[in-house]
Design an enzyme around this catalytic site. Structure first.
Site, PDB file in Angstrom:
ATOM      1  CG  ASP A 158      -2.467   0.493   0.880  1.00  0.00           C
ATOM      2  OD1 ASP A 158      -2.495   1.214  -0.090  1.00  0.00           O
ATOM      3  OD2 ASP A 158      -3.298   0.077   1.685  1.00  0.00           O
ATOM      4  CG  ASP A 225      -9.462   2.142  -1.194  1.00  0.00           C
ATOM      5  OD1 ASP A 225      -8.462   1.966  -1.992  1.00  0.00           O
ATOM      6  OD2 ASP A 225      -9.367   2.007  -0.129  1.00  0.00           O
TER       7      ASP A 225
END
Length: 669
Positions: A158, A225
């Protein structure tokens, strides 16, 4: 992105590639020959996983038969570690949540025949909201060795708390340097280990990773996202468009994890979501709860995830992702398609409307004229000998997903498939035309050449007056012009004493009208010069197109209809790199509007996706020099001069003040 457009002119002296050039992936290690498939904790459990959750869902992958279909990577996402490293600097797991430890978790998964995935972060902390957890920044080599000692098979990496220059903010969509540098450090650390792992780059599409991620990892997140709302699908698909050319074995654009099974979409919406992720060649990572103490996946969602045809399209050996072919914004539908192995095509017609309705795929929109076999996946139907178009009922927010085989390229009409003959007259049915015009070219192929010069008569449903065409002696093929009306129901009639094998139709080539030279500007609209090879094909664009900013030109047309007006096809060259990062959670859609009106008629809106193939942060032009093209059929053309206005007259979508930048249009008369 008004500021972005302003900055573009600063870089006008720099070189920019107008077309994408897919990079080589890092040394082929045998990982991700096809898009990876599996299950991840995040979408359902957020940053609060535990050992029981992973065990029960992993067991369900096996028990439900999902593992047998390829869903094998099991990844524990954020929330598994703690804030502080061990005394020797190593990462460790939260012993309360994972009392058996991560090595034991890996052994459990491997014992089920599954693969062990771990999540970490390229910053100083992970993205675990409300809980400090150690990231891998400055610890890449040690963490890669630790992961290897746990026998992991994949690493999702991430991008939180990563920019030292701005004091490590949680989320930074405009970092001071490219995230690629930190990902390269982890790639180097992983490559130094004893065996390969799947490396999943998750930097949310910052810095257009398709240009650099394939050299570092196996998958890259194309955008921010996914969220549990239907509008997220349109937003992600708009960002997927410029990523399509970079897809291939070992390198896959990641549209984010699936919401199928999380009870946030209808069954039809889940079918659309799953279908488009599959044919675009995104990893298929289940984000719903399969089985835990409180939840079991529904039969309807499980049936979607286990559809072997759709999985087959995703795992197809050709490895080419589907692309956007046509979009009808105001009619609320669009077409995607891509090639499959075995000379097949997969096509998807998405119904964005809130009501069930019949939709039609015109095969020429996906490059075909005929399909000997057709499978309507969600309709549960099949057909043979499909000529020019196929229609089916599509649920609200659903998709018409089609597999087309035994195919013939658009424009080719054999007598055996499309024609009928009485020995003198041959009639061809289901002839397609993208525009209404008298300037189509037809090539007629005869079985045998005439021994002496002769003539034939040709007429069409668009022009019933016959034209006489000379056929020279010894000619097996002749070429002429003819009239067709926009659509897929034209007929062509040929009177001839000779047997006709086939005809081939070519559309008019069209005339190009460049925004810079052929349009008059008004209001806020301005002309901007682009860098070398940018804003193809003319090197300039019109920007700042708002509700008051317009570009107007006069286009001569030929109209023979008794009604005095006809429908004509245009192709619009546009630019949009308005990437929805911070607006993802609200109205952000990665799109901009462009409207076109003819002779004062109602403007027709086209909501265009992203076109940028370069970094929105660091490249010359910031991605605002990259042209894309979409087609539009417009009514209201008259014989003679026509006033055409390009604008952003988008009353039904007020979220975008600025329209897409406009390069030019091609008019098919």
């Amino acid at each position: 992105m008004l500021g972005t457009i302003l900055q573009a002119s600063f870089f006008s002296a720099f070189l920019v590639d107008a077309a994408p050039h897919p990079h080589h992936r890092r040394a082929d290690n045998g990982v991700a020959k096809t898009p990876p498939m599996g299950w991840n904790t995040y979408n359902h459990y957020s940053c609060y996983p535990n050992e029981s959750i992973v065990h029960s869902n992993a067991q369900a992958l096996v028990d439900l038969g999902l593992a047998d279909l390829g869903y094998t990577y099991v990844t524990t996402d954020c929330g598994w570690t703690v804030a502080d490293r061990l005394a020797n600097g190593s990462l460790t797991w939260d012993a309360t949540l994972f009392p058996s430890g991560f090595p034991a978790l890996g052994e459990f998964l491997h014992g089920l025949g599954l693969l062990f995935g771990v999540y970490e972060d390229a910053g100083i902390k992970t993205c675990s909201e409300g809980q400090d957890q150690a990231g891998s920044l400055y610890h890449e080599a040690q963490d890669a060795a630790t992961f290897m000692s746990w026998n992991i098979d994949s690493l999702k990496y991430d991008n939180c708390y990563s920019d030292a220059a701005t004091d490590y903010p949680n989320v930074d969509y405009t970092p001071s340097t490219s995230p690629s540098l930190r990902y390269a450090n982890m790639t180097k650390a992983l490559d130094a280990q004893s065996r390969p792992v799947l490396f999943q780059i998750c930097e949310w599409g910052v810095d257009f990773p398709a240009l650099w991620a394939p050299a570092l990892g196996n998958t890259w997140r194309i955008g921010n996202d996914i969220i549990p709302d239907w509008r997220t699908i349109f937003r992600i698909l708009n960002q997927a468009v410029p990523n399509q050319p970079y897809t291939g074995p070992g390198q896959w654009p990641d549209l984010d994890m699936l919401e199928v099974g999380n009870n946030v979409f209808t069954t039809a919406e889940e079918q659309t979501h799953f279908s488009l992720w599959a044919i675009i060649k995104s990893p298929l990572v289940i984000g719903g709860a399969l089985k835990d103490e409180y939840t079991s996946i529904s039969e309807a969602s499980l049936e979607i995830l286990m559809n072997e045809d759709v999985i087959g399209y995703n795992q197809d050996s050709l490895g080419v992702g589907a692309g956007l072919k046509r979009r009808w914004t105001e009619e609320g539908y669009e077409v995607w398609s891509g090639p499959l192995s075995g000379d097949r095509i997969v096509a998807a017609v998405i119904n964005w409307d809130d009501e069930e309705r019949d939709l039609t795929l015109d095969l020429p929109d996906v490059g075909l004229q005929y399909a000997g076999s057709l499978k309507d996946i969600w309709g549960g139907k099949s057909a043979e000998g499909v000529k020019t178009s196929y229609s089916g009922s599509v649920a609200a927010h659903g998709v018409l997903l089609l597999e087309l085989g035994d195919i013939i390229t658009a424009g080719t009409y054999s007598t055996s498939l499309f024609g009928s003959s009485d020995g003198i007259t041959t009639t061809f049915e289901s002839v397609y035309a993208n525009t209404t015009s008298s300037k189509y070219t037809v090539s007629i192929s005869f079985s045998t050449a005439p021994t002496k010069a002769t003539t034939i008569e040709l007429s069409t449903s668009a022009n019933t007056t016959s034209q006489t065409i000379k056929v020279p002696a010894s000619s097996k093929t002749i070429t002429s012009t003819l009239s067709l009306s926009a659509g897929s129901t034209n007929t062509i009639t040929i009177k001839s004493g000779m047997t006709i094998d086939s005809i081939t139709i070519e559309s008019p080539t069209g005339t190009y009208y460049a925004g810079q030279t052929d349009f008059t500007l008004a209001g806020s609209a301005v002309i901007e010069q682009c860098g070398t090879s940018g804003c193809a094909p003319v090197g300039y664009k019109i920007g700042y197109i708002s509700s008051t900013g317009t570009a107007t030109t006069t286009i001569p047309a030929t109209v023979s209809s008794a009604s005095g007006t006809e429908a004509k096809y245009i192709e619009i060259d546009y630019i949009n790199n308005d990437v929805a990062f911070s607006t993802t959670w609200d109205w952000g859609s990665n799109s901009r509007n462009i409207t076109v009106s003819v002779n004062g008629g109602d403007p027709v809106r086209l909501e265009v996706p992203l076109s940028g193939h370069h970094s929105e942060l660091y490249s010359p032009g910031l991605g605002w020099w990259d042209t894309a093209t979409l087609g539009l059929l417009l009514d209201g053309w008259v014989d003679g001069d026509n006033e055409v206005v390009v604008a952003n007259a988008a009353d039904t979508d007020v979220s975008e003040t600025w329209g897409a930048d406009f390069v030019g249009l091609r008019f098919f008369d």
